[in-house]
Design a protein around this motif. Sequence first.
Motif, PDB file in Angstrom:
ATOM      1  N   GLN B 268       2.092  35.246  52.369  1.00 25.70           N
ATOM      2  CA  GLN B 268       3.530  35.024  52.505  1.00 25.70           C
ATOM      3  C   GLN B 268       4.113  34.408  51.239  1.00 25.70           C
ATOM      4  O   GLN B 268       5.227  34.739  50.824  1.00 25.70           O
ATOM      5  CB  GLN B 268       3.812  34.143  53.714  1.00 25.70           C
ATOM      6  N   LEU B 269       3.330  33.543  50.605  1.00 27.91           N
ATOM      7  CA  LEU B 269       3.757  32.937  49.340  1.00 27.91           C
ATOM      8  C   LEU B 269       3.950  34.020  48.283  1.00 27.91           C
ATOM      9  O   LEU B 269       4.932  34.001  47.521  1.00 27.91           O
ATOM     10  CB  LEU B 269       2.697  31.940  48.883  1.00 27.91           C
ATOM     11  N   ALA B 270       3.021  34.969  48.256  1.00 26.88           N
ATOM     12  CA  ALA B 270       3.102  36.056  47.277  1.00 26.88           C
ATOM     13  C   ALA B 270       4.332  36.920  47.525  1.00 26.88           C
ATOM     14  O   ALA B 270       5.006  37.355  46.588  1.00 26.88           O
ATOM     15  CB  ALA B 270       1.845  36.909  47.349  1.00 26.88           C
ATOM     16  N   LEU B 271       4.652  37.160  48.821  1.00 19.68           N
ATOM     17  CA  LEU B 271       5.825  37.967  49.162  1.00 19.68           C
ATOM     18  C   LEU B 271       7.117  37.268  48.726  1.00 19.68           C
ATOM     19  O   LEU B 271       8.000  37.885  48.156  1.00 19.68           O
ATOM     20  CB  LEU B 271       5.868  38.248  50.657  1.00 19.68           C
ATOM     21  N   GLU B 272       7.169  35.943  49.001  1.00 21.46           N
ATOM     22  CA  GLU B 272       8.348  35.168  48.601  1.00 21.46           C
ATOM     23  C   GLU B 272       8.517  35.213  47.098  1.00 21.46           C
ATOM     24  O   GLU B 272       9.625  35.403  46.578  1.00 21.46           O
ATOM     25  CB  GLU B 272       8.186  33.708  49.042  1.00 21.46           C
ATOM     26  N   LYS B 273       7.432  35.064  46.376  1.00 22.91           N
ATOM     27  CA  LYS B 273       7.437  35.080  44.920  1.00 22.91           C
ATOM     28  C   LYS B 273       7.981  36.415  44.416  1.00 22.91           C
ATOM     29  O   LYS B 273       8.780  36.472  43.489  1.00 22.91           O
ATOM     30  CB  LYS B 273       6.016  34.877  44.402  1.00 22.91           C
ATOM     31  N   ALA B 274       7.546  37.486  45.065  1.00 21.42           N
ATOM     32  CA  ALA B 274       7.972  38.826  44.649  1.00 21.42           C
ATOM     33  C   ALA B 274       9.462  39.032  44.895  1.00 21.42           C
ATOM     34  O   ALA B 274      10.146  39.707  44.112  1.00 21.42           O
ATOM     35  CB  ALA B 274       7.172  39.875  45.386  1.00 21.42           C
ATOM     36  N   ASP B 275       9.972  38.423  45.996  1.00 24.56           N
ATOM     37  CA  ASP B 275      11.403  38.525  46.282  1.00 24.56           C
ATOM     38  C   ASP B 275      12.224  37.814  45.210  1.00 24.56           C
ATOM     39  O   ASP B 275      13.224  38.331  44.722  1.00 24.56           O
ATOM     40  CB  ASP B 275      11.704  37.913  47.658  1.00 24.56           C
ATOM     41  N   ASN B 276      11.739  36.588  44.865  1.00 26.90           N
ATOM     42  CA  ASN B 276      12.491  35.779  43.894  1.00 26.90           C
ATOM     43  C   ASN B 276      12.340  36.299  42.468  1.00 26.90           C
ATOM     44  O   ASN B 276      13.276  36.242  41.671  1.00 26.90           O
ATOM     45  CB  ASN B 276      12.021  34.326  43.950  1.00 26.90           C
ATOM     46  N   ASP B 277      11.146  36.758  42.168  1.00 27.81           N
ATOM     47  CA  ASP B 277      10.862  37.167  40.785  1.00 27.81           C
ATOM     48  C   ASP B 277      10.164  38.529  40.815  1.00 27.81           C
ATOM     49  O   ASP B 277       8.941  38.598  40.829  1.00 27.81           O
ATOM     50  CB  ASP B 277       9.969  36.100  40.127  1.00 27.81           C
ATOM     51  N   PRO B 278      10.939  39.611  40.857  1.00 25.95           N
ATOM     52  CA  PRO B 278      10.347  40.941  41.027  1.00 25.95           C
ATOM     53  C   PRO B 278       9.341  41.301  39.930  1.00 25.95           C
ATOM     54  O   PRO B 278       8.460  42.118  40.150  1.00 25.95           O
ATOM     55  CB  PRO B 278      11.563  41.878  40.972  1.00 25.95           C
ATOM     56  N   SER B 279       9.463  40.674  38.769  1.00 26.31           N
ATOM     57  CA  SER B 279       8.539  41.028  37.677  1.00 26.31           C
ATOM     58  C   SER B 279       7.089  40.630  38.013  1.00 26.31           C
ATOM     59  O   SER B 279       6.148  41.233  37.515  1.00 26.31           O
ATOM     60  CB  SER B 279       8.974  40.363  36.387  1.00 26.31           C
ATOM     61  N   SER B 280       6.916  39.617  38.864  1.00 30.58           N
ATOM     62  CA  SER B 280       5.551  39.185  39.198  1.00 30.58           C
ATOM     63  C   SER B 280       4.814  40.290  39.935  1.00 30.58           C
ATOM     64  O   SER B 280       3.606  40.460  39.774  1.00 30.58           O
ATOM     65  CB  SER B 280       5.589  37.920  40.042  1.00 30.58           C
ATOM     66  N   MET B 281       5.525  41.069  40.751  1.00 36.67           N
ATOM     67  CA  MET B 281       4.906  42.166  41.488  1.00 36.67           C
ATOM     68  C   MET B 281       4.714  43.360  40.563  1.00 36.67           C
ATOM     69  O   MET B 281       3.711  44.058  40.644  1.00 36.67           O
ATOM     70  CB  MET B 281       5.841  42.546  42.654  1.00 36.67           C
TER      71      MET B 281
END
Lengths: 64, 294
Positions: B268-281
């Motif tokens: 879930q942390l990874a999903l939140e991160k991807a929402d906030n910072d799409p470049s991480s995904m």
Amino acid sequence: MLIPVRCFSCGTVVADRFESFENRVKEGENPQIVLDNLGLFKYCCRRMLISQVNLIDIILPYSK
Amino acid sequence: MDVRQLPAANHQMLKFIVTGTFPAFMNSIRRIILGSVPTIAIDEVIMVENNTAMFDEYIAHRLGLIPLNSDIDDLNFMDACDVCDGVGCNSCTVTLTLTQETDQTSGAIIYSRELLGSDHRIYPVVDEVPIMKMDKDQRLILEAIARFGTGKEHAKWQPVGSIGYQYMPIISIRPGHTFTKDVADSCPRNVFEYDENNQSLNLRNLLDCNLCMECVHSSEEDSISVEGDSSQIIFMLESTGALPVENIVTTASDLLIDGLQSFIEGFQLALEKADNDPSSMRKISSFERIGIND
């Protein structure tokens, strides 16, 4: 050498049963029945006792 | 999911049927039991004196394999000990001592029961394991340090001897078909009972069947069929004695739940991160694309 503490294949402790196995077989009991009574049902554990040769007695006097 | 316990040969063995499950799930429990359920075992040996016929290492190895009673919960893991930072102290290790001396006239056998622990709750669960055989005038004095560990590190910390599961056997016998006694005798587990009068087979010990197919091969084609049902699994395990066998399964289940819980949190942390910072995904996906093209 001394009887290994555990069965090589499955890890069940077998060393504690060797003495009574040896004594009972020496008294003429059938090894198959003795092994069943001792609770060793798998053939990996049974061969540990059947194939044991106490070579430790030969090297015993040669201490450091 | 329905679990039913089956009779086992002794109190150290446990056998149960799980219905409505699948092999991968039961295998994850099996692997957690083998690799992650902690027990106590001797890990380090300080030899004070040893002039017996065998080397220090040989004796230390034998000591390590002796199962110690691990049914306690107030001993820390040495790596995660907050008292000593993983060096080893009274809250993460237990010391066992062994002192044996033979005189000029007779030898002796040292048994595991002669290991004396600094904590009375930690003792060898089997008394009769011969640690070493001694001749006349020999001495063995040692101090053994035991600690919690898991099977991942060394097999001596595994709480079980043998452990495994099999599919539930489904045996169907064609009704009205006549069989010879050879078919019943061909089964190495005595699953069948032969009915002389009707020349028929009856099932006696279905759960003993190990799906060896011997009866299928020795009978006429299509008269018996043996299949394994993967949604019903017979699970069996044999404790070394370090832990009560029921505790092993419950501890493994708790560890599986903990592992899944921390996985969900991380995901879930990874999903939140991807929402906030799409470049991480995007970094990950571009990396994968390069891998495929190569």
